[in-house]
Design a protein around this motif. Structure first.
Motif, PDB file in Angstrom:
ATOM      1  N   GLY A   1      -8.814 -10.059  -3.173  1.00  0.00           N
ATOM      2  CA  GLY A   1      -7.928 -10.887  -2.375  1.00  0.00           C
ATOM      3  C   GLY A   1      -6.620 -10.209  -1.994  1.00  0.00           C
ATOM      4  N   LYS A   2      -6.532  -8.894  -2.173  1.00  0.00           N
ATOM      5  CA  LYS A   2      -5.312  -8.158  -1.833  1.00  0.00           C
ATOM      6  C   LYS A   2      -5.298  -7.656  -0.393  1.00  0.00           C
ATOM      7  N   LEU A   3      -6.445  -7.736   0.281  1.00  0.00           N
ATOM      8  CA  LEU A   3      -6.588  -7.131   1.611  1.00  0.00           C
ATOM      9  C   LEU A   3      -7.650  -7.892   2.380  1.00  0.00           C
ATOM     10  N   SER A   4      -7.432  -8.097   3.690  1.00  0.00           N
ATOM     11  CA  SER A   4      -8.438  -8.768   4.516  1.00  0.00           C
ATOM     12  C   SER A   4      -9.420  -7.739   5.068  1.00  0.00           C
ATOM     13  N   PRO A   5     -10.661  -8.138   5.341  1.00  0.00           N
ATOM     14  CA  PRO A   5     -11.635  -7.186   5.908  1.00  0.00           C
ATOM     15  C   PRO A   5     -11.153  -6.582   7.226  1.00  0.00           C
ATOM     16  N   ARG A   6     -10.448  -7.363   8.051  1.00  0.00           N
ATOM     17  CA  ARG A   6      -9.953  -6.836   9.329  1.00  0.00           C
ATOM     18  C   ARG A   6      -8.913  -5.739   9.101  1.00  0.00           C
ATOM     19  N   ASP A   7      -8.025  -5.964   8.104  1.00  0.00           N
ATOM     20  CA  ASP A   7      -7.015  -4.955   7.803  1.00  0.00           C
ATOM     21  C   ASP A   7      -7.640  -3.696   7.226  1.00  0.00           C
ATOM     22  N   LEU A   8      -8.720  -3.863   6.449  1.00  0.00           N
ATOM     23  CA  LEU A   8      -9.412  -2.681   5.915  1.00  0.00           C
ATOM     24  C   LEU A   8     -10.008  -1.861   7.051  1.00  0.00           C
ATOM     25  N   GLU A   9     -10.599  -2.542   8.019  1.00  0.00           N
ATOM     26  CA  GLU A   9     -11.188  -1.841   9.167  1.00  0.00           C
ATOM     27  C   GLU A   9     -10.106  -1.086   9.947  1.00  0.00           C
ATOM     28  N   ARG A  10      -8.961  -1.737  10.117  1.00  0.00           N
ATOM     29  CA  ARG A  10      -7.847  -1.107  10.822  1.00  0.00           C
ATOM     30  C   ARG A  10      -7.352   0.133  10.065  1.00  0.00           C
ATOM     31  N   ALA A  11      -7.264   0.025   8.721  1.00  0.00           N
ATOM     32  CA  ALA A  11      -6.780   1.146   7.918  1.00  0.00           C
ATOM     33  C   ALA A  11      -7.757   2.318   7.961  1.00  0.00           C
ATOM     34  N   LEU A  12      -9.054   2.023   7.966  1.00  0.00           N
ATOM     35  CA  LEU A  12     -10.048   3.107   8.024  1.00  0.00           C
ATOM     36  C   LEU A  12      -9.970   3.847   9.356  1.00  0.00           C
ATOM     37  N   GLN A  13      -9.683   3.106  10.433  1.00  0.00           N
ATOM     38  CA  GLN A  13      -9.501   3.763  11.731  1.00  0.00           C
ATOM     39  C   GLN A  13      -8.253   4.645  11.712  1.00  0.00           C
ATOM     40  N   ALA A  14      -7.175   4.126  11.119  1.00  0.00           N
ATOM     41  CA  ALA A  14      -5.937   4.905  11.033  1.00  0.00           C
ATOM     42  C   ALA A  14      -6.135   6.141  10.158  1.00  0.00           C
ATOM     43  N   GLN A  15      -6.963   6.002   9.109  1.00  0.00           N
ATOM     44  CA  GLN A  15      -7.181   7.129   8.201  1.00  0.00           C
ATOM     45  C   GLN A  15      -7.813   8.313   8.924  1.00  0.00           C
ATOM     46  N   GLN A  16      -8.716   8.019   9.873  1.00  0.00           N
ATOM     47  CA  GLN A  16      -9.371   9.099  10.616  1.00  0.00           C
ATOM     48  C   GLN A  16      -8.350   9.899  11.418  1.00  0.00           C
ATOM     49  N   GLU A  17      -7.299   9.223  11.902  1.00  0.00           N
ATOM     50  CA  GLU A  17      -6.280   9.912  12.692  1.00  0.00           C
ATOM     51  C   GLU A  17      -5.243  10.593  11.797  1.00  0.00           C
ATOM     52  N   MET A  18      -4.913   9.954  10.658  1.00  0.00           N
ATOM     53  CA  MET A  18      -3.835  10.469   9.815  1.00  0.00           C
ATOM     54  C   MET A  18      -4.329  11.510   8.812  1.00  0.00           C
TER      55      MET A  18
END
Length: 578
Positions: free
Chosen positions: A32-49
């Motif tokens: 319950g610390k993170l929403s699935p949508r936010d996880l998807e967004r972070a994984l996309q950002a990780q590919q760039e960062m």
């Protein structure tokens, strides 16, 4: 801790490193610390960062550092130890060098029965554990800990010296330790994260091109540039000023401990379903750091010359210059006049499949498909001039130089044009004819200019009238004559003034368009340049050949009902005064 347990931990660490990144994210979602949508967004950002997923989640403000550490400790099946639980005095461990502790962020907690408990910032790195085993000859029991706690524990105790707390967190930079950690804590708090997200989120509603964060005695002034004009925004109270600035610097991967030197960075984020790229610049002022975020909105950029305000006759001549196989085509104007966007639009008209196109830019603002783009890095001596020398060996057909800043770059551009390349570039001059004088000032001989330069496009951006509230009126014959409008608008033909409504936020304007002045080097012009004529004489000669000035092109747009006399006068005041 048994050897098998250590081996099991190393296997788990290797599994993390092998690419199963979603595991940590899934645990945060399940907890319950993170929403699935936010996880998807972070994984996309990780590919760039390119960072670890945990670092990305914290930097985006999606998860607190403590929640992340507790979850990571559970995943790795090791204890999480806070700095408050570290031993009061450092433990001496034979073979464990202070330099290694500093570089790898490890701190010994306890040595008992041949087992060394060690606080580590990255316990998922099996190579650090192996190095600890080899250097100490002990079994290693890793504990997860905050990097800030380890760094603080490793610091040498300093002589008693009370620091003055009355500088409102804008000292001389000597109190870096606790101060930086305090800023990080403030910047990671939910209210600050929400405030920064709110400031950035207004970009889409306001259609802003820049966000300015300016520190003063009464707090942090937030201002937005909309259609080229600055508008006041929020006032952040002084107690949050440093935290807001630090939050932006963290998002841009800047050093928040450095407050005395300018820094540049970049933020990639999603606002209301739109990908935003923010170019961040910080400079120190007497009240703190002034931060400007330039908005690079890929969704709003128009890479078509036909939609950028070109008059038909000007566009036809500009396309003719683009179609030439070699020579230099320059775009001039002040900062923020759309020069780079015009060059991008020009490149988008050229078939990148049939032509080798290379750009040298500082910075690369938008990535163009099929085009090789080079980012200038002055720190490693990758300057415009050095990059140009190298790309000439890459066999390009077309070269775009972000800006001609010095004589060396100008000389190489001329040589490139003379050896069969089409060169596109920008210059900071007020008029198109002034570009010739600027190149001469840079040390380029007149005969080289006339042999290489095909044309110069001067450009400005004027605000366009809001279609919902613009009001027609008759300016009168005197105004027509004084402004020059009589040449483009007959008596009785109405023009429009700005009024203001909710749709345009009471400004009377919505959006911007370009006004242009195209200076073509024909044979009479080349003769005049070789004869040493100054920019005013060159301008007058071009006007006799049919060139319209920026002011005159603006008047055409006034007559067409696109903008106002006041707006054209504001943008072309230098020409009117001249």
């Amino acid at each position: 801790m048994s050897t098998s347990t250590i081996d099991d931990f190393s296997d788990a660490a290797l599994a993390i490193e092998s690419g199963r990144r979603p595991l940590l994210g899934e645990m945060l979602v399940q907890g319950g610390k993170l929403s699935p949508r936010d996880l998807e967004r972070a994984l996309q950002a990780q590919q760039e960062m390119g960072s670890l997923i945990g670092q990305v989640l914290v930097q985006l403000g999606l998860v607190s550092e403590l929640d992340l550490m507790h979850t990571l400790a559970t995943q790795l099946q090791i204890p999480f130890t806070l700095g408050t639980d570290f031993p009061a005095e450092a433990i001496s461990v034979p073979g464990l060098m202070p330099e290694f502790q500093q570089s790898q962020h490890v701190f010994p907690l306890q040595l008992q029965d041949g087992v060394l408990d060690v606080a580590m910032a990255s316990p998922q790195d099996p190579f650090v554990i192996k190095a600890l085993q080899m250097s100490t000859g002990l079994q290693i029991r890793p504990h997860l800990a905050l990097q800030a706690d380890i760094e603080k524990a490793l610091q040498e105790p300093e002589p008693e010296a009370e620091e003055d707390d009355g500088d409102d967190m804008f000292g001389d930079g000597s109190d870096v330790g606790d101060f930086v950690e305090h800023l990080k804590d403030l910047a990671s708090e939910a209210p600050v994260i929400r405030l920064v997200n709110s400031i950035i989120g207004k970009v889409t509603d306001l259609r802003a091109s820049d966000i300015h964060l300016e520190p003063f005695d009464d707090g942090l002034h937030v201002r937005y540039r909309v259609d080229g004009v600055i508008h006041p925004g929020e006032l952040v109270p002084p107690r949050l000023s440093a935290a807001v600035g630090s939050r932006v610097k963290l998002m841009a991967h800047l050093d928040i401990a450095e407050r005395r030197l300018p820094q540049d960075g970049r933020i990639k984020t999603r606002v209301k379903g739109r990908e935003l790229d923010l170019r961040v610049s910080t400079v120190p002022t007497v009240h703190g750091e002034s931060i400007v975020m330039r908005v690079l909105d890929r969704a709003s950029v128009r890479l078509q010359l036909e939609t950028m305000g070109f008059a038909k006759d000007t566009l036809s001549k500009f396309n003719d210059l683009l179609a030439r196989p070699h020579g230099i085509l320059l775009v001039t104007g002040p900062t923020g006049s759309g020069k780079t966007t015009t060059l991008y639009a020009a490149l988008s008209k050229i078939d990148a499949l049939e032509n080798k196109i290379i750009t040298v830019e500082d910075p690369v603002e938008y990535q163009l498909e099929g085009i090789n783009q080079i980012q200038v890095h002055a720190q490693i001596n990758l300057t415009f001039a050095n990059a140009l020398r190298s790309i000439l060996r890459q066999d390009p057909d077309i070269i775009m130089i972000g800006e001609m800043r010095d004589g060396e770059t100008a000389q190489i551009a001329v040589q490139s044009a003379l050896t069969g390349h089409l060169v596109l570039s920008t210059l900071h001059t007020n008029t198109a004819a002034g570009a010739i004088t600027r190149m001469q000032d840079m040390g380029v001989e007149s005969y080289l200019i006339t042999s290489s330069v095909n044309g110069v496009l001067a450009q400005r951006l004027v605000r366009t009238l809001c279609g919902n509230c613009k009001e027609a009126y008759e300016p009168g014959e005197e105004v027509r004559k004084r402004s020059g409008l009589a040449r483009f608008s007959e008596v009785g033909q109405p023009i429009y003034r700005a009024v203001g409504c909710n749709a345009c936020r009471q400004t009377g304007y919505k959006g911007r368009t370009g006004i242009h002045e195209l200076f073509v080097l024909d044979e009479p012009m080349r003769n005049a340049i070789n004869a040493g004529k100054d920019s005013n004489e060159l301008f007058n000669l071009a006007a006799k050949s049919g060139m319209l000035s920026l002011h005159e092109d603006g008047l055409r747009k006034v007559a067409a009902g696109m903008t106002t006399l006041d707006e054209v006068a504001r943008v072309t005041q230098d020409q009117i005064d001249g």
